[in-house]
Design a protein around this motif. Structure first.
Motif, mmCIF file in Angstrom:
data_model
loop_
_atom_site.group_PDB
_atom_site.id
_atom_site.type_symbol
_atom_site.label_atom_id
_atom_site.label_comp_id
_atom_site.label_asym_id
_atom_site.label_seq_id
_atom_site.Cartn_x
_atom_site.Cartn_y
_atom_site.Cartn_z
ATOM 1 N N SER A 1 0.835 -1.213 0.000
ATOM 2 C CA SER A 1 0.000 0.000 0.000
ATOM 3 C C SER A 1 0.867 1.260 0.000
ATOM 4 O O SER A 1 2.087 1.194 0.151
ATOM 5 C CB SER A 1 -0.940 -0.032 1.204
ATOM 6 N N ASN A 2 0.194 2.377 -0.171
ATOM 7 C CA ASN A 2 0.829 3.695 -0.268
ATOM 8 C C ASN A 2 1.860 3.902 0.856
ATOM 9 O O ASN A 2 1.498 3.958 2.037
ATOM 10 C CB ASN A 2 -0.280 4.747 -0.183
ATOM 11 N N THR A 3 3.124 4.017 0.469
ATOM 12 C CA THR A 3 4.184 4.123 1.482
ATOM 13 C C THR A 3 4.105 5.433 2.271
ATOM 14 O O THR A 3 4.615 5.509 3.387
ATOM 15 C CB THR A 3 5.580 4.008 0.849
ATOM 16 N N ASN A 4 3.438 6.449 1.689
ATOM 17 C CA ASN A 4 3.257 7.704 2.440
ATOM 18 C C ASN A 4 2.405 7.500 3.691
ATOM 19 O O ASN A 4 2.434 8.324 4.598
ATOM 20 C CB ASN A 4 2.557 8.763 1.577
ATOM 21 N N ALA A 5 1.604 6.434 3.683
ATOM 22 C CA ALA A 5 0.697 6.172 4.811
ATOM 23 C C ALA A 5 1.176 4.996 5.652
ATOM 24 O O ALA A 5 0.400 4.417 6.412
ATOM 25 C CB ALA A 5 -0.717 5.928 4.293
ATOM 26 N N ALA A 6 2.468 4.646 5.539
ATOM 27 C CA ALA A 6 2.986 3.486 6.275
ATOM 28 C C ALA A 6 2.759 3.630 7.775
ATOM 29 O O ALA A 6 2.339 2.681 8.446
ATOM 30 C CB ALA A 6 4.474 3.300 5.985
#
Lengths: 208, 208
Positions: free
Chosen positions: A140-145
């Protein structure tokens, strides 16, 4: 009014008040809803993005399944307080005659069983949600890890908090078979959920 | 409208939505408010009771101090989302000329520092709240023992969730001294808070 319709600050102040309900069971349901909702958010922030196209079907599945779990947790906020109030109501029952005492004891056992089943079902929801979070990790979106890590932390608090509520109610139940069943099922959930939550948190922390 | 004025179900659905804020930082602040509020509740359910008279002064102290921490957490729900929005706003800044690029870079560094300080302050609140929960263990209403355990679990989720948010923001900060300072302070809090939370949970689970 349902507890989940309270404003956040009113709910928290109600929790803080000297009324025993809502208490730790409803609080654990809220923690679970936070965790499940954050998994939804991360899936939504990934879905439709070219970079994560190969995981699109998974993201749609996560969005759908976490929505069901989140609503299950939100319902549990009220269900737990209702079950707790069921136990409290028994204390008001008459205990003058032997018949009244027997009826009161039986009602208490039923109320405690109901107050065990609600947090136990929250443990099941928490494990299911953790398994969805695990699927999202690395896809998933790594910005939201970090959000995915926070999801796991809140689901861990939910499953352990629900377990404390299962255990405190089991402590008053005389039906040995019921006690054994819920202790062993609860432990079966913990043995999967806790290492899963810890692994997700550690993986995400190491990736930051 | 402040996020803490949203209805609980609306806040959770907003958290679940495809908007990145509120996210894990605000969620961790909510978890902290749950933990602190439950400690208040347990102190309130103990205060004024003959059986716990020797701990009356402590209970009054806990009620007073957790109220401050709970409000600090509730404020942090909004502060974290504001800090996150501050980072997002920088992405909209022009980057045509070298001057614009330099101004954008400087604004991003300031925004990331602000977005580090908010979750770091939540870590401080979480440790302070855990220390209050510890004081209540063994001195408060045993009927609410599980609630005290749930308090510790939510404060643990809050401190670790805030740490993930500190770390993800530090990852973008160039000022090495700032990064070193917050990493080392954050680790200093974790090293106290995590064993404390685990000990409280284990003690309470063993007592049920």
């Amino acid at each position: 009014m349902n507890l989940s319709e309270y404003r956040v600050n009113d709910f928290i102040h109600e929790l803080a008040s000297d009324s025993p309900a809502p208490g730790g069971g409803s609080a654990s349901a809220l923690a679970g809803s936070i965790g499940s909702a954050l998994c939804s958010m991360v899936a939504s922030l990934t879905a439709g993005k070219e970079k994560y196209r190969e995981h699109e079907a998974l993201m749609q599945e996560l969005i759908e399944q976490t929505a069901v779990l989140t609503d299950g947790f939100l319902d549990s906020i009220d269900k737990d307080t209702e079950a707790f109030n069921g136990v409290s109501a028994v204390f008001a029952m008459p205990k003058g005659t032997d018949e009244e005492k027997a009826a009161r004891r039986a009602a208490m056992q039923d109320a405690l069983k109901a107050a065990t089943r609600v947090p136990y079902s929250m443990m099941e929801l928490s494990l299911a949600a953790l398994e969805l979070v695990e699927k999202a990790v690395g896809r998933s979106n790594t910005n939201a890890a970090s959000d995915l890590g926070v999801a796991a932390l809140n689901l861990k608090a939910a499953v352990q908090g629900a377990w404390l509520n299962v255990r405190i109610n089991l402590a008053g139940i005389k039906d040995e078979a019921f006690v054994m069943k819920y202790r062993s099922r609860g432990e079966g959930i913990l043995v999967k959920a806790l290492p899963l939550a810890d692994r997700i948190y550690a993986d995400i922390l190491n990736s930051l």
